[in-house]
Design a protein around this motif. Structure first.
Motif, short mmCIF file in Angstrom:
data_model
loop_
_atom_site.label_atom_id
_atom_site.label_comp_id
_atom_site.label_asym_id
_atom_site.label_seq_id
_atom_site.Cartn_x
_atom_site.Cartn_y
_atom_site.Cartn_z
N THR A 3 -17.34 7.29 -34.06
CA THR A 3 -17.88 7.90 -32.77
C THR A 3 -17.95 9.42 -32.94
O THR A 3 -17.27 9.75 -34.13
N GLY A 4 -18.35 9.97 -32.08
CA GLY A 4 -18.57 11.59 -32.15
C GLY A 4 -19.30 11.93 -33.36
O GLY A 4 -20.42 11.59 -33.72
N LYS A 5 -18.80 13.00 -34.15
CA LYS A 5 -19.51 13.82 -35.14
C LYS A 5 -19.79 12.65 -36.26
O LYS A 5 -20.96 12.98 -36.82
N TRP A 6 -19.17 11.78 -36.52
CA TRP A 6 -19.41 10.75 -37.67
C TRP A 6 -20.39 9.58 -36.99
O TRP A 6 -20.39 8.39 -37.66
N ALA A 7 -20.93 9.50 -35.73
CA ALA A 7 -21.37 7.97 -35.01
C ALA A 7 -22.58 7.78 -35.97
O ALA A 7 -22.68 6.60 -36.17
N ASP A 8 -23.25 8.48 -36.82
CA ASP A 8 -24.44 7.96 -37.41
C ASP A 8 -24.10 7.17 -38.37
O ASP A 8 -24.74 6.13 -38.96
N VAL A 9 -22.67 7.10 -38.90
CA VAL A 9 -22.22 6.13 -40.15
C VAL A 9 -22.25 4.54 -39.31
O VAL A 9 -22.38 3.57 -40.23
N ALA A 10 -22.35 4.65 -38.18
CA ALA A 10 -22.24 3.13 -37.46
C ALA A 10 -23.79 2.48 -37.94
O ALA A 10 -23.69 1.41 -37.94
N LEU A 11 -24.57 3.40 -38.54
CA LEU A 11 -25.74 2.42 -38.89
C LEU A 11 -25.42 1.63 -40.26
O LEU A 11 -26.29 0.63 -40.52
N LEU A 12 -24.41 1.75 -40.62
CA LEU A 12 -23.82 0.70 -41.84
C LEU A 12 -23.42 -0.47 -41.14
O LEU A 12 -22.90 -1.35 -41.97
N GLU A 13 -23.02 -0.52 -39.82
CA GLU A 13 -22.54 -1.70 -39.28
C GLU A 13 -23.10 -2.99 -40.00
O GLU A 13 -22.43 -3.97 -39.66
N PRO A 14 -24.47 -3.22 -39.99
CA PRO A 14 -25.05 -4.40 -40.15
C PRO A 14 -24.46 -4.96 -41.58
O PRO A 14 -24.46 -6.11 -41.97
N VAL A 15 -24.05 -4.09 -42.38
CA VAL A 15 -23.51 -4.33 -43.84
C VAL A 15 -22.21 -5.38 -43.72
O VAL A 15 -22.09 -6.18 -44.59
N ARG A 16 -21.64 -5.29 -42.52
CA ARG A 16 -20.51 -6.35 -42.01
C ARG A 16 -20.99 -7.98 -42.33
O ARG A 16 -20.09 -8.50 -43.05
N ASP A 17 -22.12 -7.91 -42.11
CA ASP A 17 -22.43 -9.28 -42.49
C ASP A 17 -22.84 -9.71 -43.88
O ASP A 17 -22.94 -10.98 -44.23
N TYR A 18 -22.73 -8.70 -44.78
CA TYR A 18 -22.74 -9.14 -46.32
C TYR A 18 -21.62 -8.74 -47.01
O TYR A 18 -21.74 -7.46 -47.72
N LYS A 19 -20.72 -9.42 -47.16
CA LYS A 19 -19.48 -9.08 -47.85
C LYS A 19 -19.72 -8.67 -49.07
O LYS A 19 -18.94 -7.89 -49.72
N ALA A 20 -20.47 -9.21 -50.11
CA ALA A 20 -20.88 -8.93 -51.19
C ALA A 20 -21.13 -7.27 -51.36
O ALA A 20 -21.23 -6.74 -52.21
N ARG A 21 -21.70 -6.69 -50.17
CA ARG A 21 -22.24 -5.32 -50.19
C ARG A 21 -21.24 -4.28 -49.68
O ARG A 21 -21.37 -2.85 -49.73
N HIS A 22 -20.02 -4.80 -49.30
CA HIS A 22 -19.08 -4.12 -48.79
C HIS A 22 -18.47 -2.91 -50.02
O HIS A 22 -18.20 -1.86 -49.44
N ALA A 23 -18.10 -3.45 -51.12
CA ALA A 23 -17.57 -2.53 -52.19
C ALA A 23 -18.73 -1.38 -52.34
O ALA A 23 -18.44 -0.19 -52.69
N SER A 24 -19.82 -1.71 -52.62
CA SER A 24 -21.04 -0.82 -52.80
C SER A 24 -21.11 0.10 -51.63
O SER A 24 -21.28 1.52 -51.78
N THR A 25 -20.95 -0.23 -50.55
CA THR A 25 -20.88 0.32 -49.34
C THR A 25 -19.83 1.58 -49.19
O THR A 25 -20.04 2.74 -49.07
N LEU A 26 -18.71 1.07 -49.61
CA LEU A 26 -17.51 1.89 -49.62
C LEU A 26 -17.31 2.83 -50.82
O LEU A 26 -16.60 3.82 -50.85
#
Length: 62
Positions: free
Chosen positions: A17-40
């Protein structure tokens, strides 16, 4: 931030939240475990870079 995003993806944690709230746009990646490492990957790279900078500063101060 890296820990917040990791928890958001892997532990169903709350998005940032706050200053970094835009990072929440990555939340749908939660459903794609194979993409967690690349997202991080970017967050991991920033953490590593900051750690290296701090280590160099510490070494220079000695």
């Amino acid at each position: 931030m890296r820990e917040t995003v990791c928890k958001m993806l892997k532990e169903n944690g709350a998005p940032p939240t706050g200053k970094w709230a835009d990072v929440a746009l990555l939340e749908p990646v939660r459903d794609y475990k194979a993409r967690h490492a690349s997202t991080l990957l970017t967050f991991d790279a920033v953490v590593k870079a900051v750690d290296e900078i701090e280590a160099r500063r510490k070494q220079a101060a000695e």
